[in-house]
Design a protein around this motif. Structure first.
Motif, short mmCIF file in Angstrom:
data_model
loop_
_atom_site.label_atom_id
_atom_site.label_comp_id
_atom_site.label_asym_id
_atom_site.label_seq_id
_atom_site.Cartn_x
_atom_site.Cartn_y
_atom_site.Cartn_z
N ASN A 124 0.74 -1.23 0.01
CA ASN A 124 -0.02 0.10 -0.03
C ASN A 124 0.90 1.19 -0.03
OD1 ASN A 124 -2.19 -1.63 0.10
ND2 ASN A 124 -2.36 -1.70 2.30
N SER A 125 2.03 1.19 -0.43
CA SER A 125 3.05 2.03 -0.27
C SER A 125 2.77 3.25 -1.10
CB SER A 125 4.37 1.84 -0.59
OG SER A 125 4.66 1.36 -1.79
N ALA A 126 1.86 3.35 -2.22
CA ALA A 126 1.72 4.17 -3.03
C ALA A 126 0.34 5.13 -2.23
CB ALA A 126 1.11 3.92 -4.25
N TYR A 127 -0.14 4.88 -1.26
CA TYR A 127 -1.27 5.34 -0.64
C TYR A 127 -1.06 6.06 0.60
CZ TYR A 127 -3.45 2.68 -4.18
OH TYR A 127 -3.94 1.86 -5.40
N GLN A 128 -1.82 7.11 1.01
CA GLN A 128 -1.71 7.89 2.42
C GLN A 128 -2.71 6.97 3.20
OE1 GLN A 128 -2.90 11.82 0.83
NE2 GLN A 128 -0.85 12.39 1.63
N GLU A 148 -13.07 11.18 -13.21
CA GLU A 148 -12.95 9.53 -12.89
C GLU A 148 -11.85 9.51 -11.81
OE1 GLU A 148 -11.38 5.84 -15.80
OE2 GLU A 148 -13.03 7.05 -16.66
N TRP A 149 -12.45 8.34 -11.04
CA TRP A 149 -11.63 8.07 -9.94
C TRP A 149 -11.34 6.37 -10.16
CZ3 TRP A 149 -8.95 9.48 -5.36
CH2 TRP A 149 -9.33 11.12 -5.18
N ALA A 150 -10.07 5.81 -9.72
CA ALA A 150 -10.02 4.40 -9.80
C ALA A 150 -9.65 4.08 -8.33
CB ALA A 150 -8.85 4.13 -10.93
N VAL A 151 -10.24 3.37 -7.76
CA VAL A 151 -10.07 2.94 -6.52
C VAL A 151 -9.91 1.56 -6.33
CG1 VAL A 151 -10.87 4.74 -5.08
CG2 VAL A 151 -12.48 3.02 -5.64
N GLU A 152 -8.68 1.08 -5.69
CA GLU A 152 -8.33 -0.38 -5.66
C GLU A 152 -8.81 -1.10 -4.58
OE1 GLU A 152 -3.85 -2.77 -5.02
OE2 GLU A 152 -3.84 -0.51 -5.67
N ASP A 200 0.55 10.65 -4.80
CA ASP A 200 0.68 11.66 -5.84
C ASP A 200 -0.12 12.49 -6.17
OD1 ASP A 200 -0.95 10.18 -7.43
OD2 ASP A 200 0.45 9.24 -8.69
N GLY A 201 -1.51 12.62 -5.40
CA GLY A 201 -2.52 13.52 -5.80
C GLY A 201 -3.27 13.25 -6.92
N SER A 202 -3.09 11.89 -7.52
CA SER A 202 -3.89 11.79 -8.63
C SER A 202 -5.41 10.97 -8.27
CB SER A 202 -3.15 10.70 -9.44
OG SER A 202 -2.80 9.33 -8.74
N ALA A 203 -6.29 10.71 -8.99
CA ALA A 203 -7.56 10.18 -8.58
C ALA A 203 -7.43 9.05 -8.48
CB ALA A 203 -8.69 10.97 -9.77
N ILE A 250 -7.21 3.53 -2.37
CA ILE A 250 -7.51 2.23 -2.01
C ILE A 250 -8.59 2.18 -0.88
CG2 ILE A 250 -5.67 2.12 -0.27
CD1 ILE A 250 -4.75 -0.65 -0.99
N ILE A 251 -9.35 1.24 -1.22
CA ILE A 251 -10.79 1.19 -0.52
C ILE A 251 -10.66 0.80 0.77
CG2 ILE A 251 -12.98 -0.04 -0.44
CD1 ILE A 251 -12.67 -0.55 -3.46
N SER A 252 -11.19 1.69 1.67
CA SER A 252 -11.49 1.08 3.00
C SER A 252 -12.80 0.50 3.17
CB SER A 252 -11.37 2.26 3.91
OG SER A 252 -11.63 2.23 5.37
N ARG A 253 -13.73 1.02 2.55
CA ARG A 253 -15.09 0.32 2.63
C ARG A 253 -16.03 1.15 1.50
NH1 ARG A 253 -16.59 2.97 7.91
NH2 ARG A 253 -17.93 4.64 7.36
#
Length: 131
Positions: free
Chosen positions: A27-31, A67-71, A103-106, A109-112
């Motif tokens: 998950n290193s790409a995410y805050q 558009e958002w992409a959430v993993e 990086d501020g992109s759209a 990573i999903i929490s719920r």
């Protein structure tokens, strides 16, 4: 001696089984210490390994659609938490709690995910349906 080592190396190369490379996804790409809330329309729900993906159309504060992409987690994990390949349908409105990309992109990573009917889709089997 050199010939013996060369022969052993050749034998090892022939007898050592070859396995596909396994990679670890972090998950290193995410805050991960931050959660944002996105409410939008499902454009696409990808139930695939190694991670699921939810593509959303989200209206920003200026009224523009983004558009958002959430993993999401792997299908096997989400399946045990009550998710399935058709649980999210294009056109439905959902609220996603996610950690944003560094990086501020759209991307996040999903929490719920909370569906319009109030059903909460969590990441762990003991979290499914909890508030």
């Amino acid at each position: 001696m050199q010939t013996r080592l060369s022969a052993l190396a050749a034998l090892a190369a022939i007898t050592v089984p070859v396995f596909p490379a396994q990679s670890h996804h972090s998950n290193s790409a995410y805050q991960v210490d931050e959660i944002i809330t996105l409410t939008g329309t499902v454009m696409e729900w990808r139930w695939s390994n190694p991670h699921t993906w939810l593509i959303l159309a989200v209206e920003d504060e200026n009224g523009n659609e983004r558009e958002w992409a959430v993993e999401g987690r792997a299908p096997g994990i989400l399946g045990r938490a009550g998710w399935h390949p058709t649980i999210l349908q294009p056109g439905e409105t959902v609220t996603v709690h996610a950690s944003p990309s560094k990086d501020g992109s759209a991307v996040g990573i999903i929490s719920r995910v909370t569906k319009a009917d109030g059903v909460i889709l969590g990441n762990r089997p003991d979290f499914f349906g909890a508030e």
